[in-house]
Write an enzyme that holds these catalytic residues in place. Sequence first.
Site, PDB file in Angstrom:
ATOM      1  N   GLY A  82       0.789  -1.225   0.000  1.00  9.56           N
ATOM      2  CA  GLY A  82       0.000   0.000   0.000  1.00  9.56           C
ATOM      3  C   GLY A  82       0.816   1.266   0.000  1.00  9.56           C
ATOM      4  N   ASP A 243       1.662 -11.814   6.541  1.00  9.61           N
ATOM      5  CA  ASP A 243       2.172 -10.915   5.505  1.00  9.61           C
ATOM      6  C   ASP A 243       3.542 -10.367   5.862  1.00  9.61           C
ATOM      7  OD1 ASP A 243       0.186  -9.658   7.380  1.00  9.61           O
ATOM      8  OD2 ASP A 243       1.126  -7.830   6.635  1.00  9.61           O
ATOM      9  N   ASP A 253       9.994  -5.947   8.327  1.00 10.52           N
ATOM     10  CA  ASP A 253       9.065  -5.072   9.047  1.00 10.52           C
ATOM     11  C   ASP A 253       9.521  -4.834  10.482  1.00 10.52           C
ATOM     12  OD1 ASP A 253       7.070  -3.572  10.156  1.00 10.52           O
ATOM     13  OD2 ASP A 253       5.446  -4.670   9.205  1.00 10.52           O
TER      14      ASP A 253
END
Length: 469
Positions: A82, A243, A253
């Site tokens: 995104g 994810d 992440d």
Amino acid sequence: MNLMPRYRQVADNFAIEDRPSKVAAPQLLLWNDSLAKAFNINVVPELRASTFSGNEQQAIAAVALGYSGHQFGHFSPRLGDGRAHLLGAVEDAQNQLWDIQLKGSGATPYSRGGDGRCALGPAIREYIMSEAMQALGIKTTRCLAVVGSGETVYRNPPQPGAIVTRLASSHIRVGSFQYLATQGDVAGLKNLADLAIERHYPKIQATGPERYLAFLAAVIKNQVELVVSWMRVGFIHGVMNTDNTLVSGETIDYGPCAMMNSFDFDTVFSSIDKQGRYAFGNQPNIANWNCARLAESLIPLVNDDDEQAVALMTPIIDGFAEQFNVEFSAMWATKLGLAGTDTADKELIAELLQLLKEHQLDYTNTFDALTESLTGGMSIPEVLVQWAGKWQKRTDDRSYTVMRAANPRVIPRNHVIEKILSEYNKTGSSELLHEFMQVMHTPYENTDKLAKFQDAPSSDKEYYTFCGT
């Protein structure tokens, strides 16, 4: 910089062509020169800001990747990049391909109403953490650059914006397989699995169902090794969603991650992990659970009959726990420099961990002290002296070398990173950041400024981490 396209051959809707959004006033804030040299990324200094902000990428057919995800156990069928654009891949000195991706580079078809931007604080945190993890010997994505956007990102509170350039051996996630499986795209699943095998597990030469069973087993092995390496240094990922689980076995992440100070298996720092799902000691269980979600996605590649496919994959998934227990026991043996094996070792380790928790001893500094005590360099905490008498009988002349390689002298502590970010926000100076990164470059060695970054905080009970989205 030679960029090579990837992923478009997987499935029509897996990699959507999109371009980064230009920013107002790009400024290069951090540049990883050693990483650039390793990948032969020869962008002249005056073009680095515009190149790695995305402003110079308008002619490149970048892509945003689709993926699903179990987020804190709840399934979201359509997530995707995104706020990131995958430019392509570069080769390292061993001719291995690494993805090069801009993060915070603008909205994409997967943004779901978000602005596609990244705040400066989380960008710098990712730079620090990814490079610290690399130095600690833990598989991780890497950070090439942080570029200020010259724009404000409206979070709470509003913050300066930034773009991170991330390198990864791939961005193939467990959620990538879930995305295609949810759509019933068996051809896409096969293409993705074959791509993952080609990139990460080329030794798998089997064909047919055995190929994908071997792939699942290889992913599990890498996940076991990754989580054990996290726990060796006290790393708490904080958001182990499917994810955020790469099939390569690399850490990705660093938004809500943190390092454990006082030892406790129940340690949690993430502000949104109210139930402790991703607590320090629960990370192996979650990794196992995530691998089971990968197995579910691979069912169509293993057998047309779901029950038969499950029967073939269940023993592989069930093998996670045994593999982890073996690796976890070996980890403690290296951290304590235990010579050979002894039936009493399990009890010895359990007693130490209980003492660490009971007396709220710092995880990193305690193992550092135990290591240095073997050469007379440091004294053992008083509450461990009686236990240490039993432990020392299990060491030999090789123990110090083994322990020194397993126990870092310095870690990227939460309060240190916050201090670095605070100084940067207040003064714009990166002096403390570079000073820390220089020390962190050799975390197992005694260096001049080591002591400055070794102290544990008096308390971190009120410390919380947040996702930078």
